[in-house]
Scaffold this active site. Structure first.
Site, PDB file in Angstrom:
ATOM      1  N   HIS A  99      -1.959   7.078   8.323  1.00  0.00           N
ATOM      2  CA  HIS A  99      -2.322   6.057   9.132  1.00  0.00           C
ATOM      3  C   HIS A  99      -1.431   5.034   9.915  1.00  0.00           C
ATOM      4  CE1 HIS A  99      -6.020   6.955   6.623  1.00  0.00           C
ATOM      5  NE2 HIS A  99      -6.722   6.301   7.548  1.00  0.00           N
ATOM      6  N   LYS A 148      -2.381  -0.821   8.090  1.00  0.00           N
ATOM      7  CA  LYS A 148      -3.294  -0.593   7.018  1.00  0.00           C
ATOM      8  C   LYS A 148      -2.884  -1.161   5.772  1.00  0.00           C
ATOM      9  CE  LYS A 148      -6.429   3.113   4.928  1.00  0.00           C
ATOM     10  NZ  LYS A 148      -7.437   2.206   5.176  1.00  0.00           N
TER      11      LYS A 148
HETATM   12  N1  LIG Z   1     -15.267   3.707   7.094  1.00  0.00           N
HETATM   13  C1  LIG Z   1     -14.515   3.757   8.071  1.00  0.00           C
HETATM   14  O1  LIG Z   1     -14.648   4.873   8.992  1.00  0.00           O
HETATM   15  C2  LIG Z   1     -13.398   3.075   8.552  1.00  0.00           C
HETATM   16  C3  LIG Z   1     -13.031   1.793   7.676  1.00  0.00           C
HETATM   17  N2  LIG Z   1     -11.935   1.123   7.941  1.00  0.00           N
HETATM   18  C4  LIG Z   1     -11.956   0.122   7.184  1.00  0.00           C
HETATM   19  O2  LIG Z   1     -12.461  -1.306   7.746  1.00  0.00           O
HETATM   20  C5  LIG Z   1     -11.731  -2.122   7.147  1.00  0.00           C
HETATM   21  C6  LIG Z   1     -11.281  -3.063   8.509  1.00  0.00           C
HETATM   22  O3  LIG Z   1     -10.213  -2.233   8.990  1.00  0.00           O
HETATM   23  P1  LIG Z   1      -9.343  -3.005  10.333  1.00  0.00           P
HETATM   24  O4  LIG Z   1     -10.419  -3.295  11.313  1.00  0.00           O
HETATM   25  O5  LIG Z   1      -8.495  -1.874  10.519  1.00  0.00           O
HETATM   26  O6  LIG Z   1      -8.763  -4.208   9.585  1.00  0.00           O
HETATM   27  P2  LIG Z   1      -8.366  -5.660  10.521  1.00  0.00           P
HETATM   28  O7  LIG Z   1      -7.424  -6.154   9.574  1.00  0.00           O
HETATM   29  O8  LIG Z   1      -7.938  -5.262  11.811  1.00  0.00           O
HETATM   30  O9  LIG Z   1      -9.610  -6.411  10.425  1.00  0.00           O
HETATM   31  C7  LIG Z   1     -10.304  -6.835   9.515  1.00  0.00           C
HETATM   32  C8  LIG Z   1     -10.937  -8.150   9.963  1.00  0.00           C
HETATM   33  O10 LIG Z   1     -11.828  -8.872   8.830  1.00  0.00           O
HETATM   34  C9  LIG Z   1     -11.479 -10.244   9.042  1.00  0.00           C
HETATM   35  N3  LIG Z   1     -11.942 -11.068   7.863  1.00  0.00           N
HETATM   36  C10 LIG Z   1     -11.247 -10.993   6.739  1.00  0.00           C
HETATM   37  N4  LIG Z   1     -12.200 -11.472   5.739  1.00  0.00           N
HETATM   38  C11 LIG Z   1     -13.227 -11.854   6.243  1.00  0.00           C
HETATM   39  C12 LIG Z   1     -14.478 -12.545   6.025  1.00  0.00           C
HETATM   40  N5  LIG Z   1     -14.842 -12.749   4.792  1.00  0.00           N
HETATM   41  N6  LIG Z   1     -15.351 -12.891   6.560  1.00  0.00           N
HETATM   42  C13 LIG Z   1     -15.302 -12.221   8.172  1.00  0.00           C
HETATM   43  N7  LIG Z   1     -14.250 -11.596   8.519  1.00  0.00           N
HETATM   44  C14 LIG Z   1     -13.084 -11.202   7.560  1.00  0.00           C
HETATM   45  C15 LIG Z   1      -9.884 -10.255   9.481  1.00  0.00           C
HETATM   46  O11 LIG Z   1      -9.958 -11.529   9.871  1.00  0.00           O
HETATM   47  P3  LIG Z   1      -8.256 -12.222   9.446  1.00  0.00           P
HETATM   48  O12 LIG Z   1      -7.565 -11.245  10.498  1.00  0.00           O
HETATM   49  O13 LIG Z   1      -8.378 -13.405   9.961  1.00  0.00           O
HETATM   50  O14 LIG Z   1      -7.927 -12.119   8.147  1.00  0.00           O
HETATM   51  C16 LIG Z   1      -9.768  -9.148  10.394  1.00  0.00           C
HETATM   52  O15 LIG Z   1     -10.288  -9.823  11.867  1.00  0.00           O
HETATM   53  C17 LIG Z   1     -10.571  -1.619   6.451  1.00  0.00           C
HETATM   54  O16 LIG Z   1     -10.870  -1.498   5.028  1.00  0.00           O
HETATM   55  C18 LIG Z   1     -10.596  -0.285   6.924  1.00  0.00           C
HETATM   56  O17 LIG Z   1      -9.936   0.619   5.744  1.00  0.00           O
HETATM   57  C19 LIG Z   1     -11.467   0.959   9.436  1.00  0.00           C
HETATM   58  C20 LIG Z   1     -11.824   2.039  10.049  1.00  0.00           C
HETATM   59  C21 LIG Z   1     -12.863   3.038   9.980  1.00  0.00           C
HETATM   60  O1  LIG Z   2      -7.780   1.414   7.901  1.00  0.00           O
HETATM   61  C1  LIG Z   2      -8.105   2.397   8.905  1.00  0.00           C
HETATM   62  O2  LIG Z   2      -8.050   2.397   9.788  1.00  0.00           O
HETATM   63  C2  LIG Z   2      -9.206   3.392   8.121  1.00  0.00           C
HETATM   64  N1  LIG Z   2      -9.947   3.214   7.030  1.00  0.00           N
HETATM   65  C3  LIG Z   2     -10.568   4.258   6.437  1.00  0.00           C
HETATM   66  C4  LIG Z   2     -10.223   4.639   5.095  1.00  0.00           C
HETATM   67  O3  LIG Z   2      -9.387   4.067   4.510  1.00  0.00           O
HETATM   68  O4  LIG Z   2     -10.428   5.900   5.044  1.00  0.00           O
HETATM   69  C5  LIG Z   2     -11.079   4.991   7.434  1.00  0.00           C
HETATM   70  C6  LIG Z   2     -10.323   5.732   8.461  1.00  0.00           C
HETATM   71  O5  LIG Z   2      -9.204   6.290   7.591  1.00  0.00           O
HETATM   72  C7  LIG Z   2      -9.757   4.509   9.036  1.00  0.00           C
END
Ligand SMILES: NC(=O)C1=CN([C@@H]2O[C@H](COP(=O)(O)OP(=O)(O)OC[C@H]3O[C@@H](n4cnc5c(N)ncnc54)[C@H](OP(=O)(O)O)[C@@H]3O)[C@@H](O)[C@H]2O)C=CC1
Ligand SMILES: O=C(O)C1=N[C@H](C(=O)O)C[C@H](O)C1
EC number: 1.17.1.8
Length: 250
Positions: free
Chosen positions: A135, A139
């Site tokens: 990744h 992350k």
């Molecule tokens: N299931 C899937 O297919 C996927 C899952 N993911 C998962 O999604 C999650 C997010 O990933 P990613 O976008 O890369 O991470 P980021 O850090 O880019 O985004 C997370 C966002 O959530 C915000 N945040 C944190 N706490 C809160 C809250 N209480 N209320 C509202 N917003 C909040 C953060 O704000 P701030 O920056 O101010 O802290 C940030 O903007 C991870 O757990 C990742 O593993 C990601 C991609 C695909």
């Molecule tokens: O943090 C990410 O980027 C992603 N998170 C998810 C995971 O932890 O499996 C899904 C995907 O891999 C992207």
């Protein structure tokens, strides 16, 4: 027909920002709120949100889901960090709001869901199996939720098939060299600039190996799964774990 009223929580994050665009572009959905850290969850009630897409952090997701479930708002969750304890806690909340649906999807991309399925199918036929997930370096959790779930599925398939523990003669080890042990399956996490989200499941038997690999090259790969989840979760009460339950995978 009226549009489904959808909010994104974590809307300013990497995947959240992409989800905002995807919901806005969908003819049958209306984006009624896009919340970031510090924004009031009460907005969800005030805007009549029917389904939330939760894409925040492992530290925030439980509080956000507790609010949604208490207010009867369905949720599609991509945030990682799920443990048995967390799932039990969510189950307790849902028991008090039995009409509400929550989908937790370790991965929303079709290729990743298929990788898990293929790995689970293959696991019974091979002596050895290890998982390498790769990744971007921003992350915050390791191993990835996808790798953790893949390891659980593979381990269960091995147990069902009556396979013994994997061969491994390691006696001395620099801490971490053999990766994390998830139910007896080793998971190795790479964090590298330039990458997004990738996974290899490597299976080995006498004189042969099989590698199942998936690459998410852009956050757009997760959007069809998120939109499918939103459309289906509103009529699927209770907890659904894994997007495969909303796909016809045969
Ligand atoms: N299931 C899937 O297919 C996927 C899952 N993911 C998962 O999604 C999650 C997010 O990933 P990613 O976008 O890369 O991470 P980021 O850090 O880019 O985004 C997370 C966002 O959530 C915000 N945040 C944190 N706490 C809160 C809250 N209480 N209320 C509202 N917003 C909040 C953060 O704000 P701030 O920056 O101010 O802290 C940030 O903007 C991870 O757990 C990742 O593993 C990601 C991609 C695909
Ligand atoms: O943090 C990410 O980027 C992603 N998170 C998810 C995971 O932890 O499996 C899904 C995907 O891999 C992207």
């Amino acid at each position: 027909m009226s549009k489904l009223r959808v909010a994104v929580v974590g809307a300013r994050g990497r995947i959240g920002a992409e989800a905002v665009r995807a919901v806005e572009a969908a003819d049958d959905l209306e984006l009624v709120a896009a919340l970031g850290r510090g924004d009031r969850l009460e907005t969800l009630v005030e805007t009549g949100t029917q389904a939330v897409v939760e894409l925040t952090t492992p530290a925030s997701v439980m509080g956000n889901l507790d609010f949604c479930v208490r207010h009867g708002i369905h949720a599609v969750v991509g945030t990682t960090g799920w443990t048995d304890e967390r799932l039990a806690q969510l189950g307790t909340s849902l028991a008090a709001s039995p009409e509400t649906g929550v989908l937790i999807a370790p991965n929303f991309s079709i290729g990743a869901v298929l990788t898990m399925k293929f790995a689970e199918t293959a696991a019974r036929y091979f002596e050895s199996v290890e998982i390498i997930e790769l990744h971007h370096p921003n992350k915050v959790d390791a191993p990835s939720g996808t790798a953790h779930r893949t390891a659980q599925l593979v381990a269960a398939a091995r147990t069902d098939a009556g396979l013994p523990a994997q061969p491994d003669a390691t006696v001395t080890e620099l801490a971490g060299a053999r990766g994390a042990d998830v139910d007896g399956v080793r998971v190795h996490s790479v964090r590298l600039r330039g990458l997004l989200a990738h996974q290899e499941v490597v299976l080995g038997g006498e004189g042969e190996t099989l590698t199942v690999r998936h690459d998410s090259l852009h956050h757009s790969s997760f959007m069809p799964g998120i939109l499918l989840g939103v459309r289906r979760v509103v009529s699927t009460p209770g907890l659904t774990f894994g997007l495969e339950h909303f796909l016809d995978l045969g």
